[in-house]
Structures are given as C-alpha cells and as structure tokens.
Design a protein around this motif. Structure first.
Motif, PDB file in Angstrom:
ATOM      1  N   PHE A 231       0.889  -1.359  -0.064  1.00 11.81           N
ATOM      2  CA  PHE A 231       0.011   0.200   0.058  1.00 11.81           C
ATOM      3  C   PHE A 231       0.863   1.139  -0.033  1.00 11.81           C
ATOM      4  N   PRO A 232       0.532   2.291  -0.612  1.00  9.41           N
ATOM      5  CA  PRO A 232       1.227   3.538  -0.660  1.00  9.41           C
ATOM      6  C   PRO A 232       1.510   3.999   0.783  1.00  9.41           C
ATOM      7  N   ASN A 233       2.643   4.517   0.852  1.00  8.66           N
ATOM      8  CA  ASN A 233       3.093   5.108   2.115  1.00  8.66           C
ATOM      9  C   ASN A 233       2.815   4.083   3.316  1.00  8.66           C
ATOM     10  N   ALA A 234       2.809   2.927   3.300  1.00  6.24           N
ATOM     11  CA  ALA A 234       2.539   1.983   4.417  1.00  6.24           C
ATOM     12  C   ALA A 234       3.421   0.526   3.810  1.00  6.24           C
TER      13      ALA A 234
ATOM     14  N   THR B 231     -12.099   5.918   6.706  1.00  6.06           N
ATOM     15  CA  THR B 231     -10.634   6.113   6.526  1.00  6.06           C
ATOM     16  C   THR B 231      -9.832   5.336   5.843  1.00  6.06           C
ATOM     17  N   THR B 232     -10.418   4.506   4.797  1.00  9.09           N
ATOM     18  CA  THR B 232      -9.876   3.692   3.710  1.00  9.09           C
ATOM     19  C   THR B 232      -9.580   4.419   2.528  1.00  9.09           C
ATOM     20  N   PRO B 233      -8.476   4.596   1.775  1.00  2.98           N
ATOM     21  CA  PRO B 233      -8.396   5.239   0.537  1.00  2.98           C
ATOM     22  C   PRO B 233      -8.801   4.446  -0.521  1.00  2.98           C
ATOM     23  N   ILE B 234      -9.301   5.076  -1.419  1.00  5.39           N
ATOM     24  CA  ILE B 234     -10.197   4.224  -2.249  1.00  5.39           C
ATOM     25  C   ILE B 234      -9.080   3.444  -3.216  1.00  5.39           C
ATOM     26  N   GLY B 235      -8.028   4.088  -3.243  1.00  2.00           N
ATOM     27  CA  GLY B 235      -6.880   3.535  -4.182  1.00  2.00           C
ATOM     28  C   GLY B 235      -6.259   2.195  -3.537  1.00  2.00           C
ATOM     29  N   TRP B 236      -6.535   2.117  -2.402  1.00  2.00           N
ATOM     30  CA  TRP B 236      -6.246   0.711  -1.643  1.00  2.00           C
ATOM     31  C   TRP B 236      -7.246  -0.440  -2.081  1.00  2.00           C
ATOM     32  N   LEU B 237      -8.575   0.006  -2.205  1.00  2.13           N
ATOM     33  CA  LEU B 237      -9.545  -0.879  -2.586  1.00  2.13           C
ATOM     34  C   LEU B 237      -9.316  -1.136  -4.197  1.00  2.13           C
ATOM     35  N   ASN B 238      -8.962  -0.171  -5.066  1.00  2.00           N
ATOM     36  CA  ASN B 238      -9.079  -0.422  -6.277  1.00  2.00           C
ATOM     37  C   ASN B 238      -7.950  -1.510  -6.839  1.00  2.00           C
TER      38      ASN B 238
ATOM     39  N   GLN C 274      -4.262 -10.914   1.197  1.00  5.52           N
ATOM     40  CA  GLN C 274      -4.249  -9.488   0.820  1.00  5.52           C
ATOM     41  C   GLN C 274      -5.201  -8.741   1.677  1.00  5.52           C
ATOM     42  N   HIS C 275      -6.232  -9.511   1.826  1.00  8.09           N
ATOM     43  CA  HIS C 275      -7.323  -8.798   2.704  1.00  8.09           C
ATOM     44  C   HIS C 275      -6.990  -8.571   4.338  1.00  8.09           C
ATOM     45  N   LEU C 276      -5.972  -9.730   4.737  1.00  7.29           N
ATOM     46  CA  LEU C 276      -5.683  -9.609   6.084  1.00  7.29           C
ATOM     47  C   LEU C 276      -4.584  -8.309   6.206  1.00  7.29           C
ATOM     48  N   GLU C 277      -3.760  -8.157   5.104  1.00 12.84           N
ATOM     49  CA  GLU C 277      -2.860  -7.277   5.197  1.00 12.84           C
ATOM     50  C   GLU C 277      -3.692  -5.814   5.014  1.00 12.84           C
ATOM     51  N   LEU C 278      -4.719  -5.878   4.304  1.00 12.14           N
ATOM     52  CA  LEU C 278      -5.486  -4.508   4.375  1.00 12.14           C
ATOM     53  C   LEU C 278      -5.902  -4.380   6.029  1.00 12.14           C
ATOM     54  N   THR C 279      -6.452  -5.390   6.391  1.00 13.73           N
ATOM     55  CA  THR C 279      -6.931  -5.254   7.733  1.00 13.73           C
ATOM     56  C   THR C 279      -5.900  -4.616   8.733  1.00 13.73           C
ATOM     57  N   ARG C 280      -4.628  -5.082   8.718  1.00 12.66           N
ATOM     58  CA  ARG C 280      -3.630  -4.618   9.616  1.00 12.66           C
ATOM     59  C   ARG C 280      -3.284  -3.262   9.264  1.00 12.66           C
ATOM     60  N   GLN C 281      -3.260  -2.748   7.845  1.00  8.08           N
ATOM     61  CA  GLN C 281      -3.133  -1.365   7.628  1.00  8.08           C
ATOM     62  C   GLN C 281      -4.055  -0.338   8.108  1.00  8.08           C
ATOM     63  N   LEU C 282      -5.244  -0.889   7.994  1.00 10.08           N
ATOM     64  CA  LEU C 282      -6.528  -0.046   8.476  1.00 10.08           C
ATOM     65  C   LEU C 282      -6.392   0.154   9.824  1.00 10.08           C
ATOM     66  N   ALA C 283      -5.983  -0.811  10.732  1.00  8.84           N
ATOM     67  CA  ALA C 283      -5.969  -0.876  11.978  1.00  8.84           C
ATOM     68  C   ALA C 283      -4.696   0.153  12.431  1.00  8.84           C
ATOM     69  N   GLU C 284      -3.690   0.071  11.737  1.00 11.46           N
ATOM     70  CA  GLU C 284      -2.659   1.006  12.121  1.00 11.46           C
ATOM     71  C   GLU C 284      -3.030   2.463  11.849  1.00 11.46           C
ATOM     72  N   ARG C 285      -3.714   2.576  10.578  1.00  6.39           N
ATOM     73  CA  ARG C 285      -4.253   3.770  10.163  1.00  6.39           C
ATOM     74  C   ARG C 285      -5.098   4.653  11.023  1.00  6.39           C
ATOM     75  N   VAL C 286      -5.994   3.827  11.652  1.00 10.62           N
ATOM     76  CA  VAL C 286      -6.995   4.215  12.566  1.00 10.62           C
ATOM     77  C   VAL C 286      -6.263   4.670  14.037  1.00 10.62           C
ATOM     78  N   ASN C 287      -5.340   3.634  14.133  1.00 10.50           N
ATOM     79  CA  ASN C 287      -4.561   4.026  15.536  1.00 10.50           C
ATOM     80  C   ASN C 287      -3.529   5.250  15.292  1.00 10.50           C
ATOM     81  N   ASN C 288      -3.067   5.393  14.625  1.00 12.68           N
ATOM     82  CA  ASN C 288      -2.265   6.847  14.177  1.00 12.68           C
ATOM     83  C   ASN C 288      -3.404   8.011  14.135  1.00 12.68           C
ATOM     84  N   LEU C 289      -4.377   7.856  13.411  1.00 12.22           N
ATOM     85  CA  LEU C 289      -5.237   9.125  13.266  1.00 12.22           C
ATOM     86  C   LEU C 289      -5.982   9.512  14.533  1.00 12.22           C
ATOM     87  N   TYR C 290      -6.424   8.487  15.311  1.00 12.01           N
ATOM     88  CA  TYR C 290      -7.264   8.896  16.402  1.00 12.01           C
ATOM     89  C   TYR C 290      -7.011   8.083  17.728  1.00 12.01           C
ATOM     90  N   GLY C 291      -5.816   7.251  17.706  1.00 11.78           N
ATOM     91  CA  GLY C 291      -5.542   6.674  18.945  1.00 11.78           C
ATOM     92  C   GLY C 291      -4.433   7.572  19.864  1.00 11.78           C
TER      93      GLY C 291
END
Length: 407
Positions: A12-15, A161-168, A216-233
C-alpha cells in the motif's frame, strides 16, 4: 476470512507491511506470510503442529489468558471438502488452544447476485455443519454476522478512513468486476474487504486463519488498524476521554496446519470451489454415498504408472493422495508405501471408502441438529450475545476516539 475467505501481498502507498518473521514454521503460526515455497501447490503440506501457548510451571501464577482467533465462512453454495479440510477441521483444534469465535458471514454473501429465499436456510445449514464438524459451543462462540450489528457500523467508520486506491488494487475485485462488467457489480464488491477488516478488528483478534486467497485482505486489515490507531489513538483518544494507546490490536496470520488448498476433482491446478460451474469438481460434505462414489469414479486422473506425491506433472494424483491422507488419518509415508504401486482402478475404491467413512459421522450429526431447530436457534443467539459484548466495547471506543457525541 474465507471468501468461499491472492497470490501476492499488496504494497500500500506510504505503508509497508509489518508481518515479522518468527521462529515458528509456515505450517504453524508465522509472522511472515511471504516465505511460501512456490512448489507448495504440488506438495501435501499435511503434517504440522499448531503452536500451543506455554503454561506457567508456577501454580501460584495467574491463569494464562488465551489468545483470540476469529474466522468465518459464507453461506453460499454447499460447503465442500475444501472448506472442511482447509478451514473448519482446523478450527476444532484451535478451539482447544485459543478463545475462538466462528461466524457465518451472511453480509458478505450479498456482494454478488444470490437467491434471497435461500439465504436464511443456507445460513442455518452452515451453522449446523460447523457444529456437526466438531465445533464445541462450550469452547467456541458460533453466531451469524448480521446478528451482531456492530459489524456493519464499524465497517462504515472504517470506510471513512480507507483510501479508495487501496480498494481499487484488490485483486479479487478486479477479477470479478472484469468478468461481470461495471454495470453488474455493486459497491459492496469493492468495499467488502473493509467489512472483513471490521469482522476481525471488532474482536481485538490476535490471530486470523488465512489461506492464499485471503492474505491481501488480512494485510489490508492490518494497514487499516494501524491507520486508525495513528489518526485517532494515543494522546488524541485520551483527550477525548478514552484510555489512550491503540484502539485496535494488530492481528497476525495463523497459517492452517494442514494442506489449505484442496484442489478440484476436474482440474488439479484449480482450487476446489463452491462457485465452480460443475458440481462434479467437488465433494460436498452432505453428498450421499453414491454421489461421492460417482464423483471419484469420474474424477480426472493421468496415465502415469503408480501413484506419487509432489510430482508437478501430476497435480491430480497429488491432490487425490493428499485428500486420502487427510481423511484416512494416515501419514504421508504410510500413504506412499500403500499406494506407490497402485493403479487408479485399485485406488479409487479405497479413497471412496475413506471419504464415505470420514463424512458419515458429520452427516449423521448434521441431521440430528437440523431436526431440532430450537437448539440451533439457541446456539446462535447465545453466540451472538457473547460476540456483541466484545464487539460493542470496541465499537464504543471507536466512536469515542473519532469524536462522536456519546449516546
């Protein structure tokens, strides 16, 4: 999660992926999911040991808190031998070692066209098969995804908080949308990996059983968890009245201890699948004896002499020997010794008998469970109640950390 829950991880970009290596082997719990042997498709990876949490030798020590594992299967199509040997059979050993939550992911089942009148029945059938295969409700929680409303709520919060580019870049979406065409593909097919992430993160999962099509889906889950933790935790959450620190636990992959890929009976290079057009390609768990015998009799073989594992030129032979090993309970060496000089005509009745003998107790137990719908309804209600207690605690933390007005 079995999507019925990708050959490479998505960067993923920047991650960058943070799956770390460990001393445990690929076939047990591994922090790295990049070290697969490329020849594994032709090898029967059936003999491995699930790592057990070590207990304390000091009797005065507090009891060990079990790590948590979550997994689920879609209620679309009949569950087959691949679902059972690749996922459900492994769950019966996981429930003895971990705190386990197993659910029927009915919300995922509507991302593609489906029969509305069949969804409810298929959901109950799947739950009954869970129990018939050995899931023990005294050790594991069994429930229906849509019965815990926090799944859908957290999915929406994560979507923001999920970039559309990740899903595409998700491989399964690109493959399925290319086949169906944009006009026939709903938004849910694009965003269901976010729902899958919610399924996992809601329960602060330590481990998630994964197969090739889920990495790939588990990696997305991990990236989302880290993103939310960084943004709001952290301190931001503490200022909102929370405890601070991480909102979500970062889940690790739990590699199935047995051969996770049971291949098609009509093509040894394709995974056994509920979506395959021909029912001849799979052994369904509820297939009658005569149907099993007919499918094995007609399955694809080859013209080589003798039977052998791990020959890349004989994928069907390797697949059938792997299936026989798994359902007979024999070792790879025992199967090799028994079958190396056999013809297909001699082997097919043997694997047929082994399959029938292995599946019969499951089929008998399934009929018992389905004959008492009140029992199954009670199991699912109890499982949903336990799951809701855990999920609501996580969801309330997310609402708080993201700044929502308290209910």
């Amino acid at each position: 999660m079995s999507r019925s829950l990708l050959s490479h991880l998505l960067a993923f970009p920047n991650a960058s992926p943070r799956l770390t290596s460990s001393s445990l082997s690929y076939s047990a719990i591994s922090g790295s999911i990049l070290n697969r042997n490329p020849q594994c498709a032709f090898r029967c990876c059936c003999s491995a040991v699930v790592s057990q949490p070590s207990g304390s030798e000091n009797p005065s020590s507090p009891p060990l808190v079990k790590k948590r594992v979550v997994s689920g299967v879609q209620p679309t199509g009949a569950l087959h031998l691949g679902n059972y040997l690749g996922a459900i059979k492994n769950w019966t050993s996981l429930q003895d070692t971990y705190e386990t939550l197993f659910f029927i992911v009915d919300l995922h089942a509507i991302t593609l066209p489906y029969e509305t009148q069949q969804l409810s029945k298929a959901t109950k059938d799947t739950a009954a098969i869970y129990l018939a295969c050995g899931i023990d409700i005294s050790k594991a929680s069994v429930f229906v995804q849509s019965h815990v409303r926090a799944h859908a709520e957290l999915m929406w919060l994560l979507s923001s908080t999920t970039p559309i580019g990740w899903l595409n870049k998700m491989i399964q979406f690109k493959e399925k949308s290319r086949k169906s065409g944009d006009e026939n593909v709903g938004v849910g097919l694009l965003t269901y990996p976010v729902l899958m992430a919610a399924d996992i993160l809601l329960y602060q999962s330590d481990f998630v059983p994964v197969g090739d099509d889920q990495k790939q889906h588990l990696e997305l889950t991990r990236q989302l968890a880290e993103r939310v933790n960084n943004l709001y935790g952290g301190r931001k959450w503490k200022k909102m009245g929370g405890r601070g620190g991480s909102i979500f636990k970062i889940p690790e992959p739990l590699i199935p201890p047995t051969g996770a890929r049971v291949m098609s009976l009509t093509d040894g290079l394709s995974k056994m699948s509920k979506s395959a057009p021909s029912d001849q390609s799979r052994i369904n768990l509820l297939d009658p004896k005569d149907v099993i015998a007919n499918k094995i009799k007609r399955c694809k073989t080859d013209s080589f002499a003798g039977l052998e594992f791990d020959n890349p030129d004989r994928p069907e032979c390797n697949n059938l020997l792997c299936i026989y090993q798994l359902v007979s309970g024999k070792t790879k060496e025992e199967v090799t010794q028994e079958c190396q000089n056999m013809s297909w005509g001699a082997f097919k009745p043997i694997i047929t008998d082994a399959l029938i003998a292995h599946l019969q107790p499951i089929q008998v137990r399934y009929e018992e469970i389905m004959s008492d719908p009140n029992y199954l309804d009670g199991v699912l209600a109890e499982g949903a109640a336990k799951a809701t207690d855990i999920a609501d605690a996580t969801l309330n933390n997310v609402y708080q950390a993201m700044g929502f007005l308290r209910r």
